[in-house]
Enzyme design. Sequence first.
Site, mmCIF file in Angstrom:
data_model
loop_
_atom_site.group_PDB
_atom_site.id
_atom_site.type_symbol
_atom_site.label_atom_id
_atom_site.label_comp_id
_atom_site.label_asym_id
_atom_site.label_seq_id
_atom_site.Cartn_x
_atom_site.Cartn_y
_atom_site.Cartn_z
ATOM 1 N N TYR A 177 5.665 -24.160 -3.840
ATOM 2 C CA TYR A 177 6.993 -23.940 -3.249
ATOM 3 C C TYR A 177 8.071 -24.187 -4.298
ATOM 4 O O TYR A 177 8.956 -23.360 -4.511
ATOM 5 C CB TYR A 177 7.183 -24.854 -2.033
ATOM 6 C CG TYR A 177 8.518 -24.681 -1.370
ATOM 7 C CD1 TYR A 177 8.831 -23.495 -0.709
ATOM 8 C CD2 TYR A 177 9.491 -25.686 -1.413
ATOM 9 C CE1 TYR A 177 10.074 -23.322 -0.106
ATOM 10 C CE2 TYR A 177 10.720 -25.526 -0.821
ATOM 11 C CZ TYR A 177 11.012 -24.340 -0.158
ATOM 12 O OH TYR A 177 12.235 -24.169 0.433
ATOM 13 N N SER A 190 16.120 -24.000 -3.281
ATOM 14 C CA SER A 190 15.833 -25.333 -2.729
ATOM 15 C C SER A 190 16.019 -26.360 -3.840
ATOM 16 O O SER A 190 15.775 -26.046 -5.018
ATOM 17 C CB SER A 190 14.387 -25.386 -2.227
ATOM 18 O OG SER A 190 14.018 -26.726 -1.938
ATOM 19 N N ASP A 200 9.362 -7.005 6.549
ATOM 20 C CA ASP A 200 8.497 -7.970 5.874
ATOM 21 C C ASP A 200 8.801 -7.806 4.391
ATOM 22 O O ASP A 200 8.546 -6.736 3.810
ATOM 23 C CB ASP A 200 7.024 -7.650 6.187
ATOM 24 C CG ASP A 200 6.059 -8.550 5.441
ATOM 25 O OD1 ASP A 200 6.488 -9.214 4.465
ATOM 26 O OD2 ASP A 200 4.881 -8.570 5.814
ATOM 27 N N LYS A 216 10.682 -21.448 -5.957
ATOM 28 C CA LYS A 216 12.146 -21.564 -5.834
ATOM 29 C C LYS A 216 12.797 -21.700 -7.222
ATOM 30 O O LYS A 216 13.930 -21.252 -7.422
ATOM 31 C CB LYS A 216 12.517 -22.734 -4.922
ATOM 32 C CG LYS A 216 12.147 -22.497 -3.453
ATOM 33 C CD LYS A 216 12.887 -21.309 -2.848
ATOM 34 C CE LYS A 216 12.677 -21.211 -1.337
ATOM 35 N NZ LYS A 216 13.393 -20.080 -0.736
#
Length: 249
Positions: free
Chosen positions: A165, A142, A61, A169
């Site tokens: 998000y 991304s 993890d 990124k």
Amino acid sequence: MAQKVVTLITGAEKGLGLLAAKALSKEGQAIIIGALDEAAAKQAVTEITADGGEASYVNLDVTNHDQVKKASQYVADKYRYLTILINNAGIVTDGPHSPVDIPMDALRKEFDVNFFGSVDVTQTMVPLLKKAENAQIINLSSNMGSLGLATDPSFPFYNFYSMGYGASKAAVNFETICFSKALKDDGIPVNSVNPGFSDTAFGGRNTNDPKPAGMQSAEEGAAQIIKMASHNPQTDNATFSENAGQLPW
Ligand SMILES: NC(=O)c1ccc[n+]([C@@H]2O[C@H](COP(=O)([O-])OP(=O)(O)OC[C@H]3O[C@@H](n4cnc5c(N)ncnc54)[C@H](OP(=O)(O)O)[C@@H]3O)[C@@H](O)[C@H]2O)c1
């Protein structure tokens, strides 16, 4: 004789990471799957080894520093060095919320996995990367993290926020730039890759659902990761690329 290429891919028990693991094992790379889901990782190792490849998994993890340390010890004990680190583990939890009402805990989770997790794994693996011939780091970014595209009205996702998000990124891209400078003298290139909108279970998507417009196959999504990880030695440094070429930061 050239040193065997040893590749650790985080979150590689499914999705793009698994496709990359399978393809790179066919090139003779020894794959270590850094796994959150142990059952899926065992299955992935069985499939790769049944196909003649070399693979193992380690519980990882990326938000758990103890596991990150144990994973580096696992790699050190098994191979002594690490050639390629692919920071692939990632999540999206903030959906298409407006930044006005985006839940703070969703933002924090995304940064925890996508940025802090990736940085912790990288810092911890650097001593092993320094022991390898032709080491390199590939960070899964991304196009949603590109500031250049986010401010370009012709970008198809111009009006799609997913602020947490995208910001996490963008932070990954800054991580790429910073580590690429810090590790330049050690000959360890660091690059960001955008796989593009791909047919995986990312974000809890049901892969049996019809593909939304603009979604490419998972194989297309994994292609640039595989291409970058196949370049040994890697001649690019501090790039942000996708199948179609370079992206603006
Ligand atoms: N698919 C796309 O459209 C797309 C587009 C641009 C960029 N990307 C990036 O590509 C990468 C791979 O995505 P994917 O499409 O292959 O998605 P995926 O199938 O959901 O794979 C992501 C993997 O990361 C794992 N993961 C999540 N949290 C983790 C943690 N704390 N520690 C370790 N592993 C963790 C997931 O495990 P669990 O499933 O068990 O949680 C899963 O195995 C991600 O970084 C993503 O941001 C994807």
